[in-house]
Design an enzyme around this catalytic site. Sequence first.
Site, short mmCIF file in Angstrom:
data_model
loop_
_atom_site.label_atom_id
_atom_site.label_comp_id
_atom_site.label_asym_id
_atom_site.label_seq_id
_atom_site.Cartn_x
_atom_site.Cartn_y
_atom_site.Cartn_z
N ASN A 1 0.58 -1.26 -0.30
CA ASN A 1 -0.09 -0.38 -0.06
C ASN A 1 1.25 1.46 -0.18
O ASN A 1 2.56 1.35 0.52
CB ASN A 1 -0.99 0.19 0.91
CG ASN A 1 -0.06 -0.10 2.06
OD1 ASN A 1 0.71 0.49 2.89
ND2 ASN A 1 -0.34 -0.75 3.00
N GLY B 1 -3.57 -10.17 3.11
CA GLY B 1 -2.65 -10.88 1.50
C GLY B 1 -1.28 -10.76 1.58
O GLY B 1 -0.77 -11.19 2.39
N VAL B 2 -0.84 -11.15 0.27
CA VAL B 2 0.35 -11.27 0.08
C VAL B 2 1.43 -10.48 0.83
O VAL B 2 2.54 -10.55 1.51
CB VAL B 2 0.78 -11.21 -1.01
CG1 VAL B 2 0.49 -9.74 -1.43
CG2 VAL B 2 2.13 -11.55 -1.59
N ASP B 3 0.66 -8.72 1.16
CA ASP B 3 1.42 -8.04 1.84
C ASP B 3 2.31 -8.47 3.31
O ASP B 3 2.86 -8.55 3.90
CB ASP B 3 1.26 -6.69 1.62
CG ASP B 3 2.00 -5.74 2.75
OD1 ASP B 3 3.06 -5.69 2.36
OD2 ASP B 3 1.72 -5.01 3.73
N SER C 1 -2.55 -6.24 -6.98
CA SER C 1 -3.52 -5.15 -7.36
C SER C 1 -5.33 -6.17 -7.53
O SER C 1 -6.26 -5.91 -7.73
CB SER C 1 -3.86 -4.01 -8.26
OG SER C 1 -3.05 -2.65 -8.34
N THR C 2 -5.02 -7.63 -7.64
CA THR C 2 -5.85 -8.54 -8.18
C THR C 2 -6.63 -8.97 -6.97
O THR C 2 -8.04 -9.84 -6.40
CB THR C 2 -5.52 -10.21 -8.57
OG1 THR C 2 -4.58 -10.31 -7.62
CG2 THR C 2 -5.00 -9.62 -10.10
N GLY C 3 -5.85 -8.83 -5.30
CA GLY C 3 -6.87 -9.09 -4.11
C GLY C 3 -7.90 -7.67 -4.00
O GLY C 3 -8.46 -7.51 -4.68
N VAL C 4 -7.71 -7.24 -2.73
CA VAL C 4 -8.33 -6.08 -2.19
C VAL C 4 -8.65 -5.14 -3.31
O VAL C 4 -10.03 -4.84 -3.19
CB VAL C 4 -8.77 -5.78 -1.21
CG1 VAL C 4 -8.86 -7.13 0.13
CG2 VAL C 4 -7.50 -5.01 -0.64
N TYR C 5 -7.89 -4.78 -4.21
CA TYR C 5 -8.06 -3.39 -5.41
C TYR C 5 -8.60 -4.06 -5.98
O TYR C 5 -8.71 -2.99 -6.54
CB TYR C 5 -6.43 -2.84 -5.33
CG TYR C 5 -5.31 -2.45 -4.47
CD1 TYR C 5 -5.98 -2.49 -2.90
CD2 TYR C 5 -4.94 -1.75 -5.40
CE1 TYR C 5 -5.42 -1.85 -1.96
CE2 TYR C 5 -3.70 -1.48 -3.73
CZ TYR C 5 -3.77 -0.99 -2.29
OH TYR C 5 -3.63 -0.88 -1.67
#
Length: 162
Positions: free
Chosen positions: A16, A24-26, A109-113
């Site tokens: 972010n 997630g991955v972060d 960007s394919t998760g919560v974004y």
Amino acid sequence: GDITTLEVGAVVNAANKQLKRGGGVDGAIHKAAGPELQAACDELGGCPTGQAVVTPGFNLPAAYVIHTVGPVYHGGDRNEDSLLESAYRNSLRQAEYHGVRTVAFPAISTGVYGYPLSRATHIAVGIARQWLREHDRPEKVIFCAFDAATKAAYQAELSDEA
């Protein structure tokens, strides 16, 4: 797969803008790397969308973590494709600068974004193919898929028919 276990020169973190530990991955990368990663991110002071910054990998097998901020998807009319392309290019630029031979990407960007998976994988693979043709480093790009749908999207995009 689990990007935190890959023995590569660098893993890319879908970060972010504040470079604060998220989900997630972060969150997985921060957990595996240890608290030193957040301290290093705090020193950087953030990262704009489409850009990339680097920290050591700390407790990860990867020497570096390349933090990039992908765009939040708003339907495609807010320059999202260009920003996602920049996130991949700038991550690869950082890998090249740091002499990384192999870099592993999540599906940025394919998760919560909310970025559509097929659109995001098309951009990711296209940028990686172009980069590998035009540059010596990194030599290898890995797309690490966390789930079956993501794996299928990358396999389709990487197939000879794509």
